[in-house]
Design an enzyme around this catalytic site. Structure first.
Site, short mmCIF file in Angstrom:
data_model
loop_
_atom_site.label_atom_id
_atom_site.label_comp_id
_atom_site.label_asym_id
_atom_site.label_seq_id
_atom_site.Cartn_x
_atom_site.Cartn_y
_atom_site.Cartn_z
N GLY A 76 2.77 -1.12 4.31
CA GLY A 76 2.83 0.29 3.94
C GLY A 76 4.25 0.72 3.63
N GLY A 77 4.92 1.31 4.61
CA GLY A 77 6.25 1.88 4.42
C GLY A 77 7.23 0.94 3.73
CG ASN B 229 -1.67 1.24 1.45
OD1 ASN B 229 -1.77 2.08 0.54
ND2 ASN B 229 -2.24 1.41 2.64
CD1 TRP B 230 3.74 1.21 -2.69
CD2 TRP B 230 4.21 2.66 -4.35
NE1 TRP B 230 4.81 0.71 -3.41
CE2 TRP B 230 5.11 1.57 -4.44
CE3 TRP B 230 4.31 3.68 -5.28
CZ2 TRP B 230 6.10 1.50 -5.43
CZ3 TRP B 230 5.29 3.62 -6.28
CH2 TRP B 230 6.17 2.54 -6.34
CE LYS B 231 0.00 3.33 4.79
NZ LYS B 231 0.05 3.48 6.25
CB SER C 193 5.05 -1.79 12.12
OG SER C 193 4.71 -0.44 12.39
N GLY D 21 2.60 2.34 10.81
CA GLY D 21 3.62 3.37 10.68
C GLY D 21 4.33 3.73 11.98
CD GLU E 252 -2.77 5.66 6.74
OE1 GLU E 252 -2.76 5.68 5.50
OE2 GLU E 252 -1.85 5.19 7.42
CD GLU F 186 -3.50 -2.28 7.46
OE1 GLU F 186 -2.36 -2.48 7.00
OE2 GLU F 186 -4.16 -1.27 7.21
CG HIS G 256 -5.77 2.11 5.24
ND1 HIS G 256 -5.34 3.07 6.14
CD2 HIS G 256 -4.75 1.23 5.12
CE1 HIS G 256 -4.12 2.76 6.53
NE2 HIS G 256 -3.73 1.66 5.93
P1 PGA Z 1 2.87 0.34 7.63
O1 PGA Z 1 1.39 0.59 7.03
O2 PGA Z 1 3.34 -0.95 7.06
O3 PGA Z 1 3.67 1.52 7.15
O4 PGA Z 1 2.72 0.29 9.10
C1 PGA Z 1 0.50 -0.48 6.84
C2 PGA Z 1 -0.78 0.03 6.25
O5 PGA Z 1 -1.23 1.12 6.63
O6 PGA Z 1 -1.38 -0.65 5.40
#
Ligand code: PGA
Length: 250
Positions: A233-234, A10-12, A212, A172, A99, A166, A97
């Site tokens: 994500g990251g 997930n590149w956000k 994470s 993050g 966010e 999640e 998600h």
């Molecule tokens: P993260 O994000 O791996 O950077 O913690 C995961 C996500 O939000 O899907």
């Protein structure tokens, strides 16, 4: 019941055109041995989908989007429908998600409608659920996630949908739940999915862990019972880290 593991990046809101070579490199590193073990998809921002499609197709990677509108078309300035995502080559879309639930006040009802829109368009929804830190500290994690599953999954959803657990506090932050907590939540989630959908579908549905995940902890997390892959994500922004995570399945 064997479920093919899915590792989804997930590149956000990250990635300009200059980042496309990173996806190219992911494809190059996604060799036959890894392909045998796990499915890999990348979910770049909507602006890159059409361009990324060529690259992912060449590399044998799947392509996903990060959100979709509920309506198929019409007067919804700035929104992008599931049909449009499908049209530019996406086969998955992340919905709900945390966010988006936080930044755009998306409710379970919104997530439910988006998941249904994805299915209508022929996309596979990756439906996200997870508790906040306060909810976990209050001993409420299972109840919260159970309620999200009940209200966010369309009751007639087919067995190819994906659910991602999640914990909000793990996203993050570098923090992850204990292996025991992940095992407890994933077993519980599968039970709740079965209660919602019935017919043994939950045994075929992949439940991803997200929050994470990185190359150094992927092996431990991916080998927990009922964990069928990762939403990353990251660590999905570079080929080295993303393939490092997926290599937990080598
Ligand atoms: P993260 O994000 O791996 O950077 O913690 C995961 C996500 O939000 O899907």
């Amino acid at each position: 019941m064997t479920r093919r593991p899915l590792v989804a990046g997930n590149w956000k809101m990250n990635g300009l055109c200059a980042a496309l070579p990173e996806i190219e490199a992911m494809g190059a590193a996604y060799d036959d041995a890894l392909r045998d073990r796990a499915e890999l998809i990348v979910c770049p921002p909507a602006t890159l989908l059409a361009l990324a499609c060529e690259v992912t197709t060449r590399g044998g990677l799947g392509l996903g989007a990060q959100d979709c509108a509920v309506a198929p078309r019409g007067a919804h300035t700035g929104d992008i429908s599931a049909e449009m995502l499908k049209d530019v080559g996406a086969s998955y879309v992340i919905v709900g998600h945390s966010e988006r639930r936080a930044d755009h006040r998306e409710t379970d009802a919104d997530v439910h409608a988006k998941a249904a829109a994805a299915l209508r368009a022929g996309l596979t929804p990756i439906i996200c659920v997870g508790e906040t830190r306060a909810e976990r500290d209050a001993g409420d994690a299972l109840r919260v996630v159970g309620a999200q599953i009940e209200s966010s999954l369309p009751s007639s959803a087919p067995a190819h949908i994906v659910v991602a657990y999640e914990p909000v506090w793990a996203i993050g932050t570098g923090l992850t739940p204990t292996v025991g907590d992940v095992a407890e939540m994933h077993a519980f989630a599968r039970e709740r999915i079965e209660a919602r959908l019935g017919g043994g579908k939950s045994l075929r549905i992949r439940i991803l862990y997200g929050g994470s995940v990185k190359p150094s902890n992927a092996r431990e997390l991916m080998h927990v019972a009922n964990v069928d892959g990762a939403l990353v994500g990251g660590a999905s922004l570079t080929a080295t880290d993303f393939i490092g995570v997926a290599s937990a399945y080598r």
